[in-house]
Design a protein around this motif. Structure first.
Motif, PDB file in Angstrom:
ATOM      1  N   TYR A  36      35.362  21.342  47.594  1.00  0.00           N
ATOM      2  CA  TYR A  36      36.203  21.229  46.399  1.00  0.00           C
ATOM      3  C   TYR A  36      35.367  20.788  45.197  1.00  0.00           C
ATOM      4  N   LYS A  37      34.486  19.820  45.397  1.00  0.00           N
ATOM      5  CA  LYS A  37      33.640  19.361  44.289  1.00  0.00           C
ATOM      6  C   LYS A  37      32.787  20.508  43.762  1.00  0.00           C
ATOM      7  N   MET A  38      32.295  21.361  44.666  1.00  0.00           N
ATOM      8  CA  MET A  38      31.481  22.506  44.268  1.00  0.00           C
ATOM      9  C   MET A  38      32.316  23.512  43.463  1.00  0.00           C
ATOM     10  N   VAL A  39      33.534  23.789  43.906  1.00  0.00           N
ATOM     11  CA  VAL A  39      34.366  24.769  43.197  1.00  0.00           C
ATOM     12  C   VAL A  39      34.774  24.242  41.822  1.00  0.00           C
ATOM     13  N   ALA A  57      41.015  33.609  40.173  1.00  0.00           N
ATOM     14  CA  ALA A  57      40.091  34.361  41.015  1.00  0.00           C
ATOM     15  C   ALA A  57      39.189  33.423  41.818  1.00  0.00           C
ATOM     16  N   LEU A  58      38.718  32.369  41.170  1.00  0.00           N
ATOM     17  CA  LEU A  58      37.846  31.406  41.843  1.00  0.00           C
ATOM     18  C   LEU A  58      38.565  30.724  43.005  1.00  0.00           C
ATOM     19  N   LEU A  59      39.782  30.255  42.757  1.00  0.00           N
ATOM     20  CA  LEU A  59      40.541  29.604  43.839  1.00  0.00           C
ATOM     21  C   LEU A  59      40.893  30.588  44.951  1.00  0.00           C
ATOM     22  N   ASN A  60      41.239  31.805  44.589  1.00  0.00           N
ATOM     23  CA  ASN A  60      41.576  32.806  45.599  1.00  0.00           C
ATOM     24  C   ASN A  60      40.382  33.093  46.507  1.00  0.00           C
ATOM     25  N   GLN A  61      39.192  33.103  45.937  1.00  0.00           N
ATOM     26  CA  GLN A  61      37.983  33.328  46.724  1.00  0.00           C
ATOM     27  C   GLN A  61      37.643  32.109  47.579  1.00  0.00           C
ATOM     28  N   PHE A  62      37.861  30.920  47.027  1.00  0.00           N
ATOM     29  CA  PHE A  62      37.462  29.675  47.673  1.00  0.00           C
ATOM     30  C   PHE A  62      38.407  29.234  48.792  1.00  0.00           C
ATOM     31  N   LEU A  63      39.702  29.339  48.560  1.00  0.00           N
ATOM     32  CA  LEU A  63      40.683  28.809  49.518  1.00  0.00           C
ATOM     33  C   LEU A  63      40.907  29.768  50.676  1.00  0.00           C
ATOM     34  N   GLN A  64      41.050  29.205  51.854  1.00  0.00           N
ATOM     35  CA  GLN A  64      41.362  29.993  53.042  1.00  0.00           C
ATOM     36  C   GLN A  64      42.847  29.869  53.349  1.00  0.00           C
ATOM     37  N   GLU A  65      43.367  30.870  54.034  1.00  0.00           N
ATOM     38  CA  GLU A  65      44.763  30.878  54.472  1.00  0.00           C
ATOM     39  C   GLU A  65      45.742  30.752  53.311  1.00  0.00           C
ATOM     40  N   VAL A  66      45.466  31.488  52.226  1.00  0.00           N
ATOM     41  CA  VAL A  66      46.407  31.572  51.113  1.00  0.00           C
ATOM     42  C   VAL A  66      46.707  33.053  50.847  1.00  0.00           C
ATOM     43  N   ASN A  67      47.919  33.325  50.370  1.00  0.00           N
ATOM     44  CA  ASN A  67      48.291  34.701  50.074  1.00  0.00           C
ATOM     45  C   ASN A  67      48.683  34.917  48.608  1.00  0.00           C
ATOM     46  N   VAL A  99      56.818  31.670  32.817  1.00  0.00           N
ATOM     47  CA  VAL A  99      56.598  33.107  32.781  1.00  0.00           C
ATOM     48  C   VAL A  99      55.268  33.400  33.486  1.00  0.00           C
ATOM     49  N   LEU A 100      55.268  34.437  34.302  1.00  0.00           N
ATOM     50  CA  LEU A 100      54.097  34.816  35.079  1.00  0.00           C
ATOM     51  C   LEU A 100      52.861  34.967  34.203  1.00  0.00           C
ATOM     52  N   GLY A 101      51.760  34.351  34.654  1.00  0.00           N
ATOM     53  CA  GLY A 101      50.468  34.452  33.986  1.00  0.00           C
ATOM     54  C   GLY A 101      49.456  35.075  34.937  1.00  0.00           C
ATOM     55  N   PRO A 102      48.168  34.869  34.679  1.00  0.00           N
ATOM     56  CA  PRO A 102      47.132  35.433  35.541  1.00  0.00           C
ATOM     57  C   PRO A 102      47.284  34.958  36.992  1.00  0.00           C
ATOM     58  N   PHE A 103      47.085  35.903  37.924  1.00  0.00           N
ATOM     59  CA  PHE A 103      47.226  35.563  39.340  1.00  0.00           C
ATOM     60  C   PHE A 103      46.434  36.511  40.214  1.00  0.00           C
ATOM     61  N   GLN A 104      46.324  36.147  41.481  1.00  0.00           N
ATOM     62  CA  GLN A 104      45.729  36.965  42.534  1.00  0.00           C
ATOM     63  C   GLN A 104      46.752  37.035  43.658  1.00  0.00           C
ATOM     64  N   GLY A 105      47.145  38.234  44.065  1.00  0.00           N
ATOM     65  CA  GLY A 105      48.118  38.387  45.139  1.00  0.00           C
ATOM     66  C   GLY A 105      49.069  39.519  44.850  1.00  0.00           C
ATOM     67  N   LEU A 106      50.135  39.577  45.638  1.00  0.00           N
ATOM     68  CA  LEU A 106      51.147  40.606  45.459  1.00  0.00           C
ATOM     69  C   LEU A 106      51.925  40.377  44.171  1.00  0.00           C
ATOM     70  N   SER A 165      50.848  29.931  50.913  1.00  0.00           N
ATOM     71  CA  SER A 165      50.134  30.192  52.164  1.00  0.00           C
ATOM     72  C   SER A 165      51.078  30.832  53.178  1.00  0.00           C
ATOM     73  N   PRO A 166      50.547  31.732  54.009  1.00  0.00           N
ATOM     74  CA  PRO A 166      51.375  32.343  55.047  1.00  0.00           C
ATOM     75  C   PRO A 166      51.536  31.464  56.290  1.00  0.00           C
TER      76      PRO A 166
END
Length: 159
Positions: free
Chosen positions: A15-18, A41-51, A64-71, A134-135
């Motif tokens: 976490y400190k590195m990210v 994008a950084l968190l999506n790459q870094f975190l495991q077991e997230v959707n 209101v929806l802003g930048p995201f990674q996912g469906l 997370s799923p």
């Protein structure tokens, strides 16, 4: 043999590195959408077991929806509704072990089982929220909360 202390120590270091990577990514950039997009994008790459990892931004007492990674996701969420709206209304992090047990949960992705939402506070007002799904149930713990709040603290200075 698995050692919880060693595992958690590694997570803290990661976490400190990210957070350092985030600082490097957004240093000198003043565009909030660019900074939010890179942060997602950084968190999506870094975190495991997230959707799903992304941001909702405040507009007229709703998110209101802003930048995201996912469906694709829900576009508008009123303050006080669902996990995101509750975090925004109360100005505090919501960590939900089982989203199906959360009153008024808004199911944007049927695969989501647990969620953490960190409000972004600027000048005492809710600028928006960071939403991570997370799923798997009970995915997020105190370490996630502490360092994601720190991550948001760094990010909010560049919004």
């Amino acid at each position: 043999m698995f050692h919880v202390e060693q595992y958690n120590e590694n997570r803290v270091e990661n976490y400190k590195m990210v957070i350092k990577q985030l600082s490097a990514l957004i240093e000198g950039e003043s565009n909030p959408i660019a900074n939010l997009a890179n942060a997602a994008a950084l968190l999506n790459q870094f975190l495991q077991e997230v959707n799903w990892v992304g941001f909702y931004l405040t507009e007229n007492n709703q998110l209101v929806l802003g930048p995201f990674q996912g469906l694709p996701a829900c576009v508008r969420i009123p303050f006080g509704r669902g996990v995101c709206g509750t975090a925004a209304e109360n100005k505090r992090t919501e960590r939900v072990e089982d989203v199906h047990a959360f009153p008024g949960h808004i199911a944007c992705d049927a695969a989501s089982q647990s969620e953490i939402v960190i409000p972004i506070i600027k000048d005492g007002l809710v600028y928006g929220v960071l939403d991570i799904d997370s799923p798997i149930k009970n995915r997020f713990d105190e370490i996630d909360q502490e360092y994601l709040e720190e991550f948001i603290g760094v990010l909010s200075k560049h919004l």
